[in-house]
Structure formats: structure tokens, C-alpha cells
Design an enzyme around this catalytic site. Structure first.
Site, PDB file in Angstrom:
ATOM      1  N   ASP A 216      35.911  37.180  29.332  1.00 16.33           N
ATOM      2  CA  ASP A 216      34.734  36.841  30.151  1.00 16.33           C
ATOM      3  C   ASP A 216      33.876  38.040  30.508  1.00 16.33           C
ATOM      4  O   ASP A 216      32.935  37.902  31.270  1.00 16.33           O
ATOM      5  CB  ASP A 216      35.207  36.155  31.436  1.00 16.33           C
ATOM      6  CG  ASP A 216      36.041  37.085  32.308  1.00 16.33           C
ATOM      7  OD1 ASP A 216      36.645  38.032  31.761  1.00 16.33           O
ATOM      8  OD2 ASP A 216      36.082  36.880  33.522  1.00 16.33           O
TER       9      ASP A 216
ATOM     10  N   CYS B 211      41.615  34.397  37.705  1.00 19.32           N
ATOM     11  CA  CYS B 211      43.032  34.041  37.506  1.00 19.32           C
ATOM     12  C   CYS B 211      43.852  34.324  38.767  1.00 19.32           C
ATOM     13  O   CYS B 211      44.763  33.569  39.095  1.00 19.32           O
ATOM     14  CB  CYS B 211      43.614  34.788  36.299  1.00 19.32           C
ATOM     15  SG  CYS B 211      42.831  34.294  34.760  1.00 19.32           S
TER      16      CYS B 211
ATOM     17  N   LEU C   6      49.992  37.290  35.588  1.00 17.19           N
ATOM     18  CA  LEU C   6      49.567  38.691  35.574  1.00 17.19           C
ATOM     19  C   LEU C   6      48.078  38.779  35.902  1.00 17.19           C
ATOM     20  O   LEU C   6      47.266  38.045  35.350  1.00 17.19           O
ATOM     21  CB  LEU C   6      49.850  39.316  34.208  1.00 17.19           C
ATOM     22  CG  LEU C   6      51.331  39.321  33.810  1.00 17.19           C
ATOM     23  CD1 LEU C   6      51.530  39.963  32.454  1.00 17.19           C
ATOM     24  CD2 LEU C   6      52.183  40.036  34.864  1.00 17.19           C
TER      25      LEU C   6
ATOM     26  N   GLY D  37      46.270  35.624  31.387  1.00 17.22           N
ATOM     27  CA  GLY D  37      45.111  34.714  31.384  1.00 17.22           C
ATOM     28  C   GLY D  37      44.342  34.844  30.073  1.00 17.22           C
ATOM     29  O   GLY D  37      43.878  35.922  29.718  1.00 17.22           O
TER      30      GLY D  37
ATOM     31  N   LEU E 110      50.153  45.047  36.303  1.00 12.55           N
ATOM     32  CA  LEU E 110      50.914  46.086  35.598  1.00 12.55           C
ATOM     33  C   LEU E 110      50.903  47.338  36.479  1.00 12.55           C
ATOM     34  O   LEU E 110      49.882  47.624  37.118  1.00 12.55           O
ATOM     35  CB  LEU E 110      50.251  46.408  34.253  1.00 12.55           C
ATOM     36  CG  LEU E 110      50.282  45.309  33.198  1.00 12.55           C
ATOM     37  CD1 LEU E 110      49.401  45.699  32.013  1.00 12.55           C
ATOM     38  CD2 LEU E 110      51.704  45.048  32.729  1.00 12.55           C
TER      39      LEU E 110
HETATM   40  C1  LIG Z   1      40.377  40.134  30.165  1.00 12.61           C
HETATM   41  S1  LIG Z   1      41.481  39.775  31.435  1.00 12.61           S
HETATM   42  C2  LIG Z   1      40.665  38.439  32.234  1.00 12.61           C
HETATM   43  C3  LIG Z   1      39.944  38.843  33.459  1.00 12.61           C
HETATM   44  C4  LIG Z   1      39.531  37.652  34.264  1.00 12.61           C
HETATM   45  N1  LIG Z   1      38.300  37.903  34.944  1.00 12.61           N
HETATM   46  C5  LIG Z   1      40.600  37.211  35.252  1.00 12.61           C
HETATM   47  O1  LIG Z   1      40.231  36.643  36.266  1.00 12.61           O
HETATM   48  O2  LIG Z   1      41.785  37.415  35.010  1.00 12.61           O
HETATM   49  C6  LIG Z   1      42.734  38.859  30.600  1.00 12.61           C
HETATM   50  C7  LIG Z   1      44.038  38.769  31.301  1.00 12.61           C
HETATM   51  O3  LIG Z   1      44.771  39.958  31.086  1.00 12.61           O
HETATM   52  C8  LIG Z   1      45.672  40.173  32.159  1.00 12.61           C
HETATM   53  N2  LIG Z   1      45.401  41.521  32.714  1.00 12.61           N
HETATM   54  C9  LIG Z   1      44.363  42.337  32.431  1.00 12.61           C
HETATM   55  N3  LIG Z   1      44.503  43.510  33.067  1.00 12.61           N
HETATM   56  C10 LIG Z   1      45.656  43.445  33.775  1.00 12.61           C
HETATM   57  C11 LIG Z   1      46.360  44.331  34.636  1.00 12.61           C
HETATM   58  N4  LIG Z   1      45.893  45.552  34.912  1.00 12.61           N
HETATM   59  N5  LIG Z   1      47.529  43.915  35.174  1.00 12.61           N
HETATM   60  C12 LIG Z   1      48.024  42.678  34.905  1.00 12.61           C
HETATM   61  N6  LIG Z   1      47.403  41.808  34.102  1.00 12.61           N
HETATM   62  C13 LIG Z   1      46.241  42.172  33.536  1.00 12.61           C
HETATM   63  C14 LIG Z   1      45.426  39.076  33.166  1.00 12.61           C
HETATM   64  O4  LIG Z   1      46.392  38.071  32.977  1.00 12.61           O
HETATM   65  C15 LIG Z   1      44.045  38.586  32.783  1.00 12.61           C
HETATM   66  O5  LIG Z   1      43.859  37.253  33.168  1.00 12.61           O
END
Ligand SMILES: C[S@@+](CC[C@H](N)C(=O)[O-])C[C@H]1O[C@@H](n2cnc3c(N)ncnc32)[C@H](O)[C@@H]1O
Length: 316
Positions: A213, A221, A189, A209, A235
């Protein structure tokens, strides 16, 4: 009203910490690097962690109270049993092997030690803890929750901050996602993916992930998924709701949305249940959503307040 100042640690006296002899710094004043790249002294880092701790305790208290109110409502509505154990009233929790549990697998990929400082790993532990609590809540239908990468600093810090995590009802794994599930079963995701998630299938594993960060590693990711040839998806937020700013969500919000979708089979309902009001700019009419494909992916990059295209910010 709750006095939120209670137990609050002293304000950061970073100036005092820095006013010591800069040449002959003692151990507590030595500078340590942070994710912002600005050095802070060990004293300051300790104070920041203390402040963070206090904020988390206050948040945990509020969440507990909110959860209590929520459960009371459910009990009133559905007559859920309370389990009385040694005179203590406990609320029965869900387990992953409950007959009504879902067989959909979701994993939190905690293999990003090298990209986070201790404070960020601590926040990761708290978000993982929140996912676990939500998975056990009577309001939800539990998913098969995996936590990958239980080694190194993530494991050390989990031991410090999460009491009894070893006995949690989750699937703990030491390896990363590919070694655990196999390349072809992974759907990573990522808000950067051009693919929209529509369904959750039991033959796939949806990976979140475990990277806290503040968007310093934007797109990390997604780049990793591309590099390893893993399927990926975001999503379908843009089809149902408009966000005020970026669509990079916290780990626990993503997990809670998946839980809510499994329960309701309705993405819009899932987003509205989980996303905080302050994040929502507007809710789309479902008929508008129909037929919108990946074009919608770009639409929430428009700031609905200014109407201008925005660079996704960072708070996660
Ligand atoms: C705080 S985010 C990390 C952001 C990070 N810079 C990255 O490269 O993914 C944590 C995780 O939440 C998921 N995530 C956050 N927003 C999302 C979205 N809109 N759709 C799908 N997955 C999401 C992703 O798997 C992401 O790696």
C-alpha cells in the site's frame, strides 16, 4: 555489464494519452482511480503495468543470477547434489515436509483486495512468489508457509501472473487468519506494535499482512489486530540495527528475516543477511542491545543522518 535498457518498454507518454478529446474519451482513455487518488487513463495504467512488468523481469533475472552464484558457493562449500533430470541440470529444492524443515508456521494474510488496485495486487503476488522461492532455497530451512485469502482479485491476479501456483508446496487457505488458525494462536506482525518478537514458537502462527500500500494505509494491520484481540509484535529491529528511515518492510523481507532467524537463531545475523545495505544506517553492538526493551522501539524513528525524529515514510 548488463544492458538494462534491453526490452525496456517505451517511456510513459502520459501527455499524449491525455491530449485526446477529453469530452469524448474512448474506453482506453477512460480514467481509473489509483491508490494515490489521482486519476490516470486506462492507457496510462496499461503502460504503468508494462513498465512494472519490465522492472520485475529485470529484477527476477538479477535475483536468479544472484541465487545461482549463491547456490554455486554452497555447492562448493557443502557439496550439495545437483539433480540431473532428462539431461537438464536442476537444483534440488527444499520441501515443507523435509525432515530438516521447521514446524514454525508463518502465514501471509492476503485478504486486503479492497485496499489495493490491480498493480498493487500484482506486486503482492510477486512478493508472495519471492517468499515461496526463498522457502524452497537450499540456503534455508523451510517454514510452514500458509497463504490465506486465496479468493477474489488476489486469486484472479495470481492466476494471471504466477504460472503453476496451484502446485506450489505451500498451505493454501481461502479463509482469513482467524477462521483458519483460531484467534488465540495468532501473532500478527506489525511495525506499529509496541511488543518485540523474541522467539518463534511452533504453537503460534505468525501473520504477515499481505498489503502492498506504499503506506497509504499506515497502521491498518495493527488497528485490525487490536480490534479483533489478536496478539501482535514487531520484529526486534531496533535492538540490533539502525535503519536509515522507516521500519515498515516488504512482505518478502519480513519472511526472509524469519527464515534467516530460524536458520541462525540470531536476529542480528538475520537482519544483516536480509536487509539491503542501503537501508542500514548502523549496526548495534550486541551488548548495547541487551537490556533494551520496548524503549528501543522508538529509537529508529531518529534519522541517523540528520539526527532528527522522522515520520516513517513509505515504499512498501
Ligand atoms: C508493507 S507492510 C504493510 C504495511 C501496512 N500499512 C500495514 O498496516 O501493515 C506488509 C506487512 O509486513 C509486516 N511488517 C513490515 N514491517 C514490519 C516490522 N518492522 N515488524 C513486523 N512486521 C512488519 C506486517 O505484517 C505488514 O502488514
Amino acid at each position: 555489464m548488463e544492458d538494462t535498457r534491453e526490452g525496456k518498454p517505451e517511456a510513459d507518454d502520459g501527455d499524449a494519452a491525455l491530449s485526446g478529446n477529453q469530452d469524448g474519451k474512448d474506453a482506453a482513455q477512460q480514467e481509473v482511480p489509483t491508490s494515490t487518488g489521482l486519476p490516470v487513463s486506462k492507457n496510462q495504467m496499461k503502460k504503468m503495468m508494462k513498465m512494472e512488468d519490465w522492472k520485475e523481469r529485470r529484477m527476477a533475472k538479477r535475483l536468479k543470477e544472484r541465487e545461482k552464484r549463491k547456490l554455486k558457493k554452497i555447492q562448493e562449500r557443502e557439496g550439495m547434489p545437483e539433480v540431473v533430470d532428462d539431461g537438464q541440470v536442476r537444483i534440488k529444492k527444499r520441501r515443507m515436509n523435509d525432515p530438516e524443515a521447521s514446524d514454525v508456521r508463518v502465514a501471509i494474510d492476503c485478504t486486503y483486495d479492497h485496499l489495493m488496485n490491480d498493480l498493487e495486487i500484482k506486486k503482492l503476488c510477486k512478493q508472495v512468489q519471492r517468499c515461496y522461492a526463498e522457502n524452497r532455497s537450499l540456503t534455508n530451512k523451510p517454514l510452514q508457509l500458509y497463504i490465506c485469502g486465496l479468493v477474489g482479485r488476489f486469486q484472479e491476479i495470481s492466476e494471471q501472473v504466477i504460472t503453476g501456483y496451484k502446485s506450489w508446496d505451500v498451505h493454501w487457505k481461502t479463509d482469513g487468519p482467524e477462521a483458519t488458525f483460531g484467534r488465540d494462536n495468532i501473532v500478527y506482525l506489525s511495525s506499529e506494535s509496541p511488543n518485540l518478537l523474541t522467539e518463534l514458537q511452533s504453537d503460534k502462527v505468525y501473520i504477515i499482512g499481505g498489503l502492498v500500500d506504499h503506506n497509504h494505509h499506515k497502521g491498518h494491520c495493527f488497528a485490525l489486530a487490536e480490534k479483533h484481540g489478536w496478539s501482535h509484535a514487531q520484529l526486534p529491529i531496533s535492538d540490533y540495527v539502525m535503519l536509515r528511515d522507516r521500519k515498515v518492510l516488504t512482505i518478502n523481507h519480513v519472511y526472509e528475516i524469519l527464515l534467516a532467524f530460524i536458520k541462525t537463531k540470531d536476529w542480528k545475523e538475520a537482519f544483516l543477511r536480509v536487509l539491503p545495505q542501503r537501508k542500514l544506517a548502523t549496526v548495534k553492538d550486541p551488548s548495547e542491545a541487551k537490556g533494551e526493551s520496548s524503549d528501543a522501539v522508538t529509537s529508529d524513528k531518529v534519522d541517523l543522518v540528520s539526527g532528527e525524529a522522522t515520520e516513517e515514510g513509505s515504499t512498501s
